[in-house]
Design an enzyme around this catalytic site. Structure first.
Site, PDB file in Angstrom:
ATOM      1  N   GLU A 158      -3.518  -0.906   4.831  1.00  0.00           N
ATOM      2  CA  GLU A 158      -2.988  -0.177   6.125  1.00  0.00           C
ATOM      3  C   GLU A 158      -4.431   0.169   6.947  1.00  0.00           C
ATOM      4  O   GLU A 158      -4.711  -0.205   8.128  1.00  0.00           O
ATOM      5  CB  GLU A 158      -2.218   0.897   5.968  1.00  0.00           C
ATOM      6  CG  GLU A 158      -0.715   0.419   5.502  1.00  0.00           C
ATOM      7  CD  GLU A 158       0.005   1.666   5.047  1.00  0.00           C
ATOM      8  OE1 GLU A 158       1.303   1.454   4.934  1.00  0.00           O
ATOM      9  OE2 GLU A 158      -0.496   2.725   4.825  1.00  0.00           O
ATOM     10  N   GLY A 175       2.144   6.843   1.061  1.00  0.00           N
ATOM     11  CA  GLY A 175       3.418   6.998   0.037  1.00  0.00           C
ATOM     12  C   GLY A 175       4.067   5.740  -0.278  1.00  0.00           C
ATOM     13  O   GLY A 175       4.646   5.721  -1.518  1.00  0.00           O
ATOM     14  N   GLY A 176       3.627   4.596   0.044  1.00  0.00           N
ATOM     15  CA  GLY A 176       4.124   3.232  -0.261  1.00  0.00           C
ATOM     16  C   GLY A 176       3.077   2.551  -1.042  1.00  0.00           C
ATOM     17  O   GLY A 176       3.403   1.214  -1.192  1.00  0.00           O
ATOM     18  N   ASP A 223       3.043   9.480   6.474  1.00  0.00           N
ATOM     19  CA  ASP A 223       3.668  10.373   5.605  1.00  0.00           C
ATOM     20  C   ASP A 223       3.744  11.959   6.186  1.00  0.00           C
ATOM     21  O   ASP A 223       4.443  12.555   6.199  1.00  0.00           O
ATOM     22  CB  ASP A 223       3.188  10.238   4.123  1.00  0.00           C
ATOM     23  CG  ASP A 223       3.411   9.062   3.683  1.00  0.00           C
ATOM     24  OD1 ASP A 223       4.413   8.337   3.529  1.00  0.00           O
ATOM     25  OD2 ASP A 223       2.365   8.368   3.053  1.00  0.00           O
ATOM     26  N   GLY A 240       6.489   0.311   5.128  1.00  0.00           N
ATOM     27  CA  GLY A 240       7.469   1.504   5.017  1.00  0.00           C
ATOM     28  C   GLY A 240       8.775   1.231   5.592  1.00  0.00           C
ATOM     29  O   GLY A 240       8.932   0.230   6.401  1.00  0.00           O
TER      30      GLY A 240
END
Length: 229
Positions: free
Chosen positions: A109, A102-103, A90, A32
């Site tokens: 992750e 969101g990415g 986020d 991000g």
């Protein structure tokens, strides 16, 4: 907050985060825009102080960027431990439960996060909320994803396939699709996470529950460090 101010906050919180990095660490590198600034600051510390750091990236994009700055990276299966992972979020609620993805990198992750001794999230103050209401990403297997979409819709979870900028469904680094759930409010994230965990076709959801240890929140007047667990 305008975009220039937000960029400055992200730079500041990135610099604050790398103060926690110690020589010899195996460091999970999140994904991000905020993490880009953290990687910049990490690269400067490595160059200026000669730190011996191995980065474990959580996306192909992070891997490419870290290596372009001279940071040594290894795949998560090539290290025997991860001392600390620094990532963004986020949204974070009052109980320090989070939404990420969101990415479109939340699967990788989460794999890195659960294999880390400690997890740190770095955010600006806009990401701190009482209750989660950010679109909840699901990474899903392409095969049968239409059936899964219809099942989620019948459950009232307001699913939507995430689209790529070039038309068609977005695909993750693992070749999967993303379905975002448009929930007005997530009042019971643990129960929702358990329900999603049980659904065939969902590889991973973006609820990060009871994972984060330290949160650094950047405010206009400076950083705040929260020890969550």
């Amino acid at each position: 907050m305008n975009s220039a101010d937000q960029r400055e906050l992200k730079k500041h919180v990135g610099k604050e985060a790398v103060k926690h990095v110690k020589d010899g660490m195996v460091l999970g590198l999140g994904s991000g825009t905020t993490i880009k600034y953290m990687v910049d600051a990490l690269s400067e510390r490595i160059k200026n102080e000669g730190l011996d750091i191995i980065g474990v990236p959580t996306s192909n994009k992070t891997k490419r960027y870290a290596e372009s700055l001279g940071i040594t990276t290894k795949d998560v299966d090539k290290v025997d431990h991860i001392d600390l992972t620094i990532d963004g979020a986020d949204q974070i609620d009052k109980n320090f439960q989070g939404i990420k993805g969101g990415g479109a990198a939340h699967l990788m992750e989460k794999i890195v996060a659960i294999n880390s001794d400690r997890n740190m999230w770095i955010v600006d103050e806009s990401k701190m909320v009482k209750k989660l209401n950010y679109p909840l990403p699901l990474e899903v297997i392409p095969y049968g994803s239409g059936q899964l979409y219809r099942r989620l819709n019948r459950m009232g979870l307001h699913p939507k396939f995430r689209q790529s900028g070039h038309g068609g469904k977005l695909t993750t680094d693992s070749g999967d699709y993303i379905i975002d759930l448009g929930l007005p409010e997530i009042t019971t994230p643990v129960q929702l996470g358990e329900k999603l965990d049980s659904m065939t076709g969902i590889v991973e959801h973006g609820l990060f529950l009871n994972i984060v240890n330290t949160i650094i929140v950047e405010h206009d007047d400076g950083p705040e460090t929260i020890e969550a667990r």
